[in-house]
Write a protein that holds these residues in place. Structure first.
Motif, short mmCIF file in Angstrom:
data_model
loop_
_atom_site.label_atom_id
_atom_site.label_comp_id
_atom_site.label_asym_id
_atom_site.label_seq_id
_atom_site.Cartn_x
_atom_site.Cartn_y
_atom_site.Cartn_z
N SER A 69 -47.29 -0.68 39.85
CA SER A 69 -47.61 -1.93 39.22
C SER A 69 -48.15 -3.09 40.27
O SER A 69 -48.28 -2.74 41.57
N GLU A 70 -48.66 -4.20 39.61
CA GLU A 70 -49.04 -5.31 40.63
C GLU A 70 -48.01 -5.53 41.83
O GLU A 70 -48.19 -5.72 43.04
N GLU A 71 -46.72 -5.62 41.36
CA GLU A 71 -45.65 -5.87 42.39
C GLU A 71 -45.62 -4.55 43.14
O GLU A 71 -45.36 -4.73 44.52
N ASP A 72 -45.60 -3.31 42.72
CA ASP A 72 -45.62 -2.33 43.70
C ASP A 72 -46.57 -2.30 44.63
O ASP A 72 -46.45 -1.88 45.88
N ILE A 73 -47.99 -2.81 44.35
CA ILE A 73 -48.94 -2.74 45.37
C ILE A 73 -48.53 -3.85 46.25
O ILE A 73 -48.84 -3.48 47.64
N ARG A 74 -48.07 -4.96 45.89
CA ARG A 74 -47.90 -6.17 46.68
C ARG A 74 -47.03 -6.03 47.84
O ARG A 74 -46.75 -6.45 48.86
N LEU A 75 -45.78 -5.03 47.28
CA LEU A 75 -44.73 -4.81 48.28
C LEU A 75 -44.60 -3.51 48.99
O LEU A 75 -43.67 -3.21 49.71
N ALA A 76 -45.91 -2.83 48.90
CA ALA A 76 -46.12 -1.86 49.64
C ALA A 76 -46.59 -1.99 50.98
O ALA A 76 -47.88 -2.26 51.30
N PHE A 77 -45.80 -2.12 52.05
CA PHE A 77 -45.97 -2.32 53.28
C PHE A 77 -46.31 -1.37 54.35
O PHE A 77 -46.69 -1.74 55.91
N THR A 78 -46.24 -0.02 54.06
CA THR A 78 -46.17 0.81 55.24
C THR A 78 -47.46 1.94 54.81
O THR A 78 -47.24 2.63 53.86
N PRO A 79 -48.62 1.69 55.52
CA PRO A 79 -49.69 2.43 55.34
C PRO A 79 -49.72 4.02 55.29
O PRO A 79 -50.10 4.70 54.61
N ASN A 80 -48.84 4.58 56.02
CA ASN A 80 -48.56 6.12 56.28
C ASN A 80 -47.66 6.68 55.02
O ASN A 80 -47.70 7.97 55.03
N MET A 81 -47.02 5.77 54.48
CA MET A 81 -45.90 6.24 53.55
C MET A 81 -46.71 6.70 52.06
O MET A 81 -47.67 6.04 51.74
N VAL A 82 -45.91 7.72 51.59
CA VAL A 82 -46.50 8.07 50.26
C VAL A 82 -45.51 7.58 49.34
O VAL A 82 -44.54 7.54 49.12
N TYR A 83 -46.14 6.74 48.22
CA TYR A 83 -45.37 6.12 47.26
C TYR A 83 -45.36 6.98 45.96
O TYR A 83 -46.55 7.16 45.38
N LEU A 84 -44.42 7.44 45.61
CA LEU A 84 -44.35 8.44 44.48
C LEU A 84 -43.75 7.43 43.41
O LEU A 84 -42.70 6.72 43.38
N ILE A 85 -44.38 7.73 42.12
CA ILE A 85 -44.03 7.05 41.03
C ILE A 85 -43.62 8.05 39.75
O ILE A 85 -44.65 9.00 39.49
N LEU A 86 -42.45 8.07 39.44
CA LEU A 86 -42.25 9.33 38.07
C LEU A 86 -41.97 8.47 36.89
O LEU A 86 -40.95 7.57 36.79
N SER A 87 -42.94 8.62 35.96
CA SER A 87 -42.69 8.01 34.79
C SER A 87 -42.07 8.91 33.84
O SER A 87 -42.10 10.18 33.69
N LEU A 88 -41.30 8.08 32.99
CA LEU A 88 -40.47 8.73 31.90
C LEU A 88 -40.81 8.25 30.32
O LEU A 88 -40.26 8.44 29.36
N MET A 89 -42.46 7.62 30.61
CA MET A 89 -42.78 7.05 29.43
C MET A 89 -42.76 8.06 28.18
O MET A 89 -42.51 7.82 27.26
N VAL A 90 -43.27 9.56 28.53
CA VAL A 90 -43.06 10.48 27.72
C VAL A 90 -41.99 11.47 28.08
O VAL A 90 -41.74 12.18 29.04
N PRO A 91 -40.64 11.07 27.29
CA PRO A 91 -39.44 11.64 27.69
C PRO A 91 -39.50 13.03 28.15
O PRO A 91 -38.63 13.62 28.89
N TRP A 92 -40.15 13.92 27.21
CA TRP A 92 -40.17 15.48 27.49
C TRP A 92 -41.07 15.75 28.25
O TRP A 92 -41.21 17.18 28.90
N ARG A 93 -41.75 14.89 28.83
CA ARG A 93 -42.91 15.43 30.00
C ARG A 93 -42.93 14.31 30.96
O ARG A 93 -43.87 13.60 31.02
N PRO A 94 -42.03 14.44 31.98
CA PRO A 94 -41.99 13.24 33.12
C PRO A 94 -43.08 13.66 33.97
O PRO A 94 -43.51 14.70 34.26
N GLU A 95 -43.74 12.71 34.39
CA GLU A 95 -45.08 12.59 34.98
C GLU A 95 -45.07 12.08 36.43
O GLU A 95 -44.44 10.94 36.77
N LEU A 96 -45.25 12.95 37.62
CA LEU A 96 -45.14 12.34 38.92
C LEU A 96 -46.31 12.17 39.42
O LEU A 96 -47.19 13.00 39.31
N ARG A 97 -46.57 11.00 40.02
CA ARG A 97 -48.08 11.06 40.67
C ARG A 97 -47.60 10.12 42.13
O ARG A 97 -46.83 9.52 42.28
#
Ligand SMILES: [Zn+2]
Length: 147
Positions: free
Chosen positions: A89-117
């Protein structure tokens, strides 16, 4: 440094935590070595919110201490999007302070198919990185891949 290797058991733990805390966003940290994740640390979402999160500094500090003591490093910060896609989200981008970190987001939008990016986020730039899920039992990414 590009992708991240994630054991299936840790992805399963993240999904269980996500479902347990739904509709609140769940969050936590992943530690490991090189690009291989070894441990998951589930943290409290201090915001107790359905559309944003923040980690408790005391919990983050305690995890950092354990991770250092184990000779590992924190490789990724993860959080869930209970009802929205696995994109920062806009806020996720604004609050990401560590360049070498991997930011993982797990979406439950489709409940039977969680999506990780996974993403690297630096100064507002978002770059998606590959997440390679592997089975701890029969696969050693250190041998099968050039790290
Ligand atoms: Zn988010």
């Amino acid at each position: 440094m590009t992708g991240l290797f994630l054991p299936q058991r840790i992805l399963d733990a993240m999904i269980l935590q996500a479902e347990a805390e739904d509709p609140i966003e769940a969050c936590g940290l992943l530690s490991g070595q090189e690009r291989i994740v070894r441990e998951i640390y589930e943290l409290t979402n201090a915001d107790d919110s359905e559309d944003h999160f923040s980690m408790l500094p005391a919990e983050q500090f305690a995890v950092a201490k354990k991770v250092r003591a184990a000779g590992m490093e924190i490789l990724a910060v993860y959080h869930t999007h209970p009802t929205s896609p696995a994109r920062p989200s806009e806020e996720d981008i604004r609050l990401a302070f560590t360049p070498n970190m991997v930011y993982l987001i797990l979406s439950l939008m489709v409940p039977w198919r969680p999506e990780l990016r996974g993403f690297r986020i630096h100064d507002g730039d978002v770059v998606e990185i590959p997440i390679q899920v592997f089975d701890d039992q029969d696969f050693d990414p250190a041998q099968d891949y050039v790290i």
